[in-house]
Design an enzyme around this catalytic site. Structure first.
Site, PDB file in Angstrom:
ATOM      1  CB  SER A  49      -0.951   0.012   1.200  1.00  0.00           C
ATOM      2  OG  SER A  49      -0.237  -0.223   2.401  1.00  0.00           O
ATOM      3  N   GLY A  51       5.154   3.087  -0.276  1.00  0.00           N
ATOM      4  CA  GLY A  51       6.588   2.902  -0.455  1.00  0.00           C
ATOM      5  C   GLY A  51       6.982   1.946  -1.558  1.00  0.00           C
ATOM      6  CG  LEU A 138       4.880  -7.375   5.674  1.00  0.00           C
ATOM      7  CD1 LEU A 138       4.574  -8.361   6.786  1.00  0.00           C
ATOM      8  CD2 LEU A 138       3.633  -6.623   5.271  1.00  0.00           C
ATOM      9  CE1 TYR A 224      19.781   3.307   2.702  1.00  0.00           C
ATOM     10  CE2 TYR A 224      19.933   3.376   5.091  1.00  0.00           C
ATOM     11  CZ  TYR A 224      20.189   3.950   3.860  1.00  0.00           C
ATOM     12  OH  TYR A 224      20.870   5.139   3.786  1.00  0.00           O
ATOM     13  CE1 TYR A 234      17.394   1.730   9.216  1.00  0.00           C
ATOM     14  CE2 TYR A 234      18.899   0.219   8.133  1.00  0.00           C
ATOM     15  CZ  TYR A 234      17.621   0.703   8.319  1.00  0.00           C
ATOM     16  OH  TYR A 234      16.575   0.159   7.638  1.00  0.00           O
ATOM     17  CE  LYS A 243      15.803  -3.359   7.073  1.00  0.00           C
ATOM     18  NZ  LYS A 243      14.525  -3.589   6.357  1.00  0.00           N
ATOM     19  CB  VAL A 273      11.170  11.121   2.747  1.00  0.00           C
ATOM     20  CG1 VAL A 273      10.229  11.735   3.793  1.00  0.00           C
ATOM     21  CG2 VAL A 273      12.380  12.022   2.527  1.00  0.00           C
ATOM     22  CB  THR A 274       9.324   5.991   5.005  1.00  0.00           C
ATOM     23  OG1 THR A 274      10.269   5.733   6.057  1.00  0.00           O
ATOM     24  CG2 THR A 274       9.892   5.474   3.695  1.00  0.00           C
TER      25      THR A 274
END
Length: 396
Positions: A49, A51, A138, A224, A234, A243, A273-274
């Site tokens: 839905s 990205g 997801l 990522y 991260y 990840k 950008v999210t």
């Protein structure tokens, strides 16, 4: 109702149906402008839905004329209260797909649950028979484990030591120092359960057992890596452990799919950008500086540009899919170019509240953030009275 952006911290509480529809149309037009891709024909997108998931569904449908099933967990509108942007995005996508004569149906529910997996498998059997591409995209912060019933919450923390560095409040432009306390083992374990590869593997095993994966089926999950400046919080933090697990899972899924001639890949994508990344300290400042550099060099990409390039230049060329030494597809290759990262590091050291408007692209960051919720698009009358009650026709 007149729908305006209402902010609470790093969250926008409203979404604009016409703006979200314009966002979807813009992405469709981009895919059409790039020409046909000899890609998949029957596609399941888990996390469809927003990205990269939404971009993958659009690229499959309008680049390869694929039939698509989208799974997501979004909130419909109620009287006087807007739906989530992903709901409006999906409604707009289905409307465009159906107008183009393309099959498109959606399932709204918890993708981590056994029930939604079975519902999806039943829909594939009834309508498509089998699928040849499964996208796993997801981005939930929590997961109710289907076997144990335990609710796990992910966290974004460094491992081993407190992390201190610069960050920016993208609403105000204030550059400040931020410190994040290190994770305990429970934080790491929970984050891996939520964001690692276990659920991806559960989906593929359930689908394989149900015989709804076509011979030669491909599955892709997104990851990522990022630069050294974000590494401690991260890639070497709790999310990085998740990840690592996701990327390792690609190999075990590939082993399972070998009997079908299938393959699993992880695609490492560019910083975007999210809503989630906006809440991560350090990331908004990094993205602001990165975007300024990449736009200046003419190599900036959003979701749809990256996924179009992933499909047309990596996955569906007729040649072997190129990967790095860890088996990952790299669509972050332009972001991670040495010259780009050298410039980011230089600007990072110079970035202050006063200098950032010139050094970075804070305006572009704000624009992208508003776009996520359907605001700030040309051709949309934001002063008009809107019907917030938008339905998705094929929702299951």
């Amino acid at each position: 109702m007149i729908i305006e952006p209402r902010m609470r911290g790093f969250i926008c509480l409203t979404a604009h149906p016409k703006g979200c529809a314009q966002n979807v149309k813009n992405q469709i037009n981009y895919i059409k402008s790039k020409g046909a891709i000899a890609g998949p024909k029957k596609v399941l997108v888990i996390g469809a839905s927003t990205g990269f998931g939404l971009a993958s569904r659009i690229t499959s449908a309008f680049g390869s004329n694929a039939a698509t099933i989208g799974v997501f967990f979004e909130k419909p509108a109620s009287e006087g209260k807007t739906a989530s942007p992903g709901w409006y995005n999906s409604a707009a996508f289905e409307n465009e797909a159906h107008q183009a004569g393309l099959y498109a149906k959606s399932i709204n529910g918890d993708a981590f649950s056994k029930e939604v997996k079975q519902q999806t498998i039943d829909l594939i059997k009834a309508d498509l028979g089998q699928v040849d591409l499964v996208i796993y995209s997801l981005a939930s912060p929590v997961r109710l484990h289907p076997d144990t019933g335990v609710l796990h919450r992910s966290s974004l923390k460094p491992i081993g030591a407190t992390f201190t560095n610069k960050t920016v409040d993208f609403h105000t432009g204030n550059v400040t120092q931020v410190s994040i306390e290190p994770a305990i083992q429970e934080d790491i374990d929970n984050t891996v359960v939520v964001m690692g590869g276990e659920d991806w593997s559960m989906w593929i095993e359930a689908m394989k057992s149900a015989n709804v994966l076509a011979p030669g089926a491909t599955t892709i999950a997104y990851s990522y890596i990022g630069p050294s400046v974000t590494e401690a919080v991260y890639r070497k933090g709790t999310i990085g452990k998740a990840k690592d697990h996701l990327e390792a899972t690609a190999f075990t899924i590939s082993d399972s799919l070998a009997s079908l001639g299938g393959k699993a890949y992880v695609s490492v994508n560019k910083a975007l950008v999210t809503q989630a990344s906006s809440a991560i300290p350090v990331i908004p400042l990094y993205i602001s500086l990165l975007y300024k550099i990449m736009k200046t060099q003419g190599i900036h990409e959003g979701c749809i540009e990256q996924i179009q390039r992933l499909f047309s230049e990596r996955l569906y060329t007729g040649a072997t899919v190129p990967t790095d030494d860890k088996g990952r597809i790299r669509i972050d290759d332009w972001e991670m170019r040495a010259d780009v990262q050298e410039q980011v590091a230089k600007l990072w050291s110079e970035a202050t509240t006063e200098s950032l408007p010139n050094l970075g692209d804070l305006a572009g960051y704000k624009q992208d953030f508003l776009n996520l919720f359907g605001f700030g698009f040309e051709g949309v009358n934001y002063l008009a009275d809107e019907n917030e009650l938008v339905e998705i026709e094929s929702i299951n």
